[in-house]
Design a protein around this motif. Structure first.
Motif, PDB file in Angstrom:
ATOM      1  N   UNK A  83      22.941  22.839  34.208  1.00 41.84           N
ATOM      2  CA  UNK A  83      23.608  23.788  33.362  1.00 41.84           C
ATOM      3  C   UNK A  83      23.437  25.144  34.097  1.00 41.84           C
ATOM      4  N   UNK A  84      24.582  25.912  33.965  1.00 45.06           N
ATOM      5  CA  UNK A  84      24.473  27.280  34.285  1.00 45.06           C
ATOM      6  C   UNK A  84      24.794  28.194  33.442  1.00 45.06           C
ATOM      7  N   UNK A  85      23.717  29.127  32.828  1.00 48.63           N
ATOM      8  CA  UNK A  85      23.764  29.985  31.835  1.00 48.63           C
ATOM      9  C   UNK A  85      22.958  29.298  30.795  1.00 48.63           C
ATOM     10  N   UNK A  86      21.707  29.510  30.877  1.00 50.29           N
ATOM     11  CA  UNK A  86      20.671  28.773  29.855  1.00 50.29           C
ATOM     12  C   UNK A  86      20.715  29.446  28.503  1.00 50.29           C
ATOM     13  N   UNK A  87      20.907  30.769  28.502  1.00 51.51           N
ATOM     14  CA  UNK A  87      20.951  31.652  27.489  1.00 51.51           C
ATOM     15  C   UNK A  87      19.540  31.172  26.570  1.00 51.51           C
ATOM     16  N   UNK A  88      19.662  30.718  25.306  1.00 47.44           N
ATOM     17  CA  UNK A  88      18.445  30.515  24.504  1.00 47.44           C
ATOM     18  C   UNK A  88      17.739  29.207  24.678  1.00 47.44           C
ATOM     19  N   UNK A  89      18.406  28.268  25.613  1.00 46.54           N
ATOM     20  CA  UNK A  89      18.039  26.835  25.647  1.00 46.54           C
ATOM     21  C   UNK A  89      18.708  25.967  24.749  1.00 46.54           C
ATOM     22  N   UNK A 134      23.307  31.115  39.319  1.00 44.62           N
ATOM     23  CA  UNK A 134      23.692  29.710  39.677  1.00 44.62           C
ATOM     24  C   UNK A 134      25.112  29.506  40.186  1.00 44.62           C
ATOM     25  N   UNK A 135      25.779  30.856  40.776  1.00 44.21           N
ATOM     26  CA  UNK A 135      27.087  30.818  40.905  1.00 44.21           C
ATOM     27  C   UNK A 135      27.536  30.001  42.186  1.00 44.21           C
ATOM     28  N   UNK A 136      26.422  29.445  42.574  1.00 45.18           N
ATOM     29  CA  UNK A 136      26.789  28.462  43.681  1.00 45.18           C
ATOM     30  C   UNK A 136      25.944  27.071  43.518  1.00 45.18           C
ATOM     31  N   UNK A 149      28.772  24.862  32.635  1.00 47.08           N
ATOM     32  CA  UNK A 149      28.911  25.876  32.443  1.00 47.08           C
ATOM     33  C   UNK A 149      28.829  26.551  31.176  1.00 47.08           C
ATOM     34  N   UNK A 150      27.659  27.118  30.686  1.00 46.14           N
ATOM     35  CA  UNK A 150      27.709  27.875  29.192  1.00 46.14           C
ATOM     36  C   UNK A 150      28.218  29.172  29.236  1.00 46.14           C
ATOM     37  N   UNK A 151      29.497  29.178  29.253  1.00 47.60           N
ATOM     38  CA  UNK A 151      30.347  30.723  29.380  1.00 47.60           C
ATOM     39  C   UNK A 151      31.528  30.565  30.270  1.00 47.60           C
ATOM     40  N   UNK A 152      32.328  31.370  30.505  1.00 50.04           N
ATOM     41  CA  UNK A 152      33.431  31.522  31.424  1.00 50.04           C
ATOM     42  C   UNK A 152      33.351  31.941  32.921  1.00 50.04           C
ATOM     43  N   UNK A 153      34.344  31.486  33.660  1.00 47.59           N
ATOM     44  CA  UNK A 153      34.321  32.131  35.029  1.00 47.59           C
ATOM     45  C   UNK A 153      35.737  32.071  35.407  1.00 47.59           C
ATOM     46  N   UNK A 154      36.218  32.864  36.313  1.00 47.29           N
ATOM     47  CA  UNK A 154      37.578  32.621  36.536  1.00 47.29           C
ATOM     48  C   UNK A 154      38.252  31.805  37.050  1.00 47.29           C
ATOM     49  N   UNK A 206      30.174  34.405  32.210  1.00 51.37           N
ATOM     50  CA  UNK A 206      28.992  34.517  32.735  1.00 51.37           C
ATOM     51  C   UNK A 206      28.590  35.551  33.794  1.00 51.37           C
ATOM     52  N   UNK A 207      27.391  36.138  33.673  1.00 55.06           N
ATOM     53  CA  UNK A 207      27.077  37.135  34.598  1.00 55.06           C
ATOM     54  C   UNK A 207      26.807  36.769  35.972  1.00 55.06           C
ATOM     55  N   UNK A 208      26.529  35.358  36.064  1.00 59.16           N
ATOM     56  CA  UNK A 208      26.551  34.813  37.488  1.00 59.16           C
ATOM     57  C   UNK A 208      27.581  35.023  38.238  1.00 59.16           C
ATOM     58  N   UNK A 209      28.984  35.017  37.539  1.00 56.43           N
ATOM     59  CA  UNK A 209      30.034  34.987  38.125  1.00 56.43           C
ATOM     60  C   UNK A 209      30.952  36.095  38.126  1.00 56.43           C
ATOM     61  N   UNK A 210      30.487  37.183  37.438  1.00 51.78           N
ATOM     62  CA  UNK A 210      31.223  38.462  36.998  1.00 51.78           C
ATOM     63  C   UNK A 210      31.403  39.134  38.353  1.00 51.78           C
TER      64      UNK A 210
END
Length: 217
Positions: A83-89, A134-136, A149-154, A206-210
Motif C-alpha cells: 500500500x502506498x499512502x498509509x494515512x491512519x492505517x 512510495x512514488x517508486x 494507492x490510497x489516494x490519487x496520482x496523475x 498522494x503527496x508522494x506523487x505531487x
C-alpha cells in the motif's frame, strides 16, 4: 452516538449502494473498527460519507471508496500487498485481514507513527509500516500480488507496474481534478498489463506523487 448503529448505517446507506456486495468485504467493515483509526477530534465522524482529515493536508478516504477498492482487488490469503499512502492505517488493516502480509509506505513520519500505534492497538500483526517515499514502490519486497494507492496520482509510474507479479493487481485513482477515475491494472504477462476503469471520483493527490515528474502510461 450509537456506534454500532452508525456502522450499520454506513454499510447500508453508503457502501452497499455503491455496488459493494461481497459479503466478505461487508463483514470486514464490522470487524475492523474504523473509529479506532480516526483522530480523536473526528471520532464522531468516523462513519460519515466524507474524507476524514489526518493533519498535514492528508486524509482518510471516504468509506465507500475504500470498500469498493477492497472488493475489486479480491484479496487472497496468500497475497503479499504493497500500500502506498498509509494515512491512519485503516486501509492497511482491512487489507491485512485478507492477505498474508501488507507493507505500507507513508512519507510523513508523524502519520507513520500514528498508523503504527493504531495497528498495534488493533492487534494487527501482519502489517509493516515503512516511513518512505512510495512514488517508486518498494523494491526491497517486490514483486507483489497486490498494490494499492490510497489516494490519487496523475499517472501510474512504470516502476510500480514492474513490481507486480504476473496475475498481480494494482488499484489506483488516476487523473487530475476534476476528472479522476479508479482503475484496476492487472499484469497478464511479463510487461503486459490490462486496465479496467472502475468508477469516477475525486480524491486528494498522494503527496508522494505531487512532485513526481517521470511517469508512464
Amino acid at each position: 452516538m450509537n456506534i454500532e448503529q452508525a456502522r450499520f448505517n454506513m454499510v447500508e446507506q453508503q457502501i452497499r449502494p455503491w455496488d459493494v456486495l461481497d459479503p466478505k468485504v461487508l463483514d470486514l467493515l464490522f470487524i475492523v473498527k474504523r473509529e479506532d483509526f480516526v483522530p480523536a477530534a473526528y471520532r464522531n465522524l468516523a462513519f460519515a460519507d466524507m474524507e476524514i482529515p489526518l493533519g498535514e493536508g492528508q486524509c482518510m478516504l471516504a468509506p465507500r471508496v475504500e470498500a469498493r477498492l477492497l472488493q475489486e482487488l479480491g484479496i487472497r490469503q496468500a497475497d503479499r500487498v504493497l500500500e502506498i499512502g498509509t494515512g491512519s492505517g485503516y486501509m492497511a488493516a482491512l487489507l491485512a485481514a485478507r492477505a498474508e502480509h501488507v507493507t505500507t509506505l507513508e512519507l510523513r513520519p508523524e502519520l507513520a507513527a500514528f498508523a503504527r500505534d493504531n495497528l498495534q492497538r488493533a492487534g494487527v500483526a501482519n502489517v509493516t509500516v515503512e516511513c518512505a517515499d512510495g512514488s517508486r514502490g518498494w523494491q526491497q519486497r517486490a514483486p507483489f500480488d497486490v498494490i494499492v494507492l490510497s489516494g490519487a496520482l496523475p499517472r501510474i509510474p512504470a516502476e510500480l507496474l514492474k513490481q507486480l507479479r504476473v496475475g498481480g493487481r494494482l488499484a489506483a485513482i488516476v487523473g487530475e481534478a476534476p476528472v479522476m477515475e479508479a482503475q484496476m491494472i492487472t499484469c497478464v504477462a511479463d510487461g503486459v498489463y490490462n486496465t479496467v476503469n472502475l468508477f469516477e471520483t475525486v480524491v486528494p493527490v498522494l503527496d508522494n506523487f505531487a512532485a513526481a515528474r517521470e511517469f508512464s502510461l
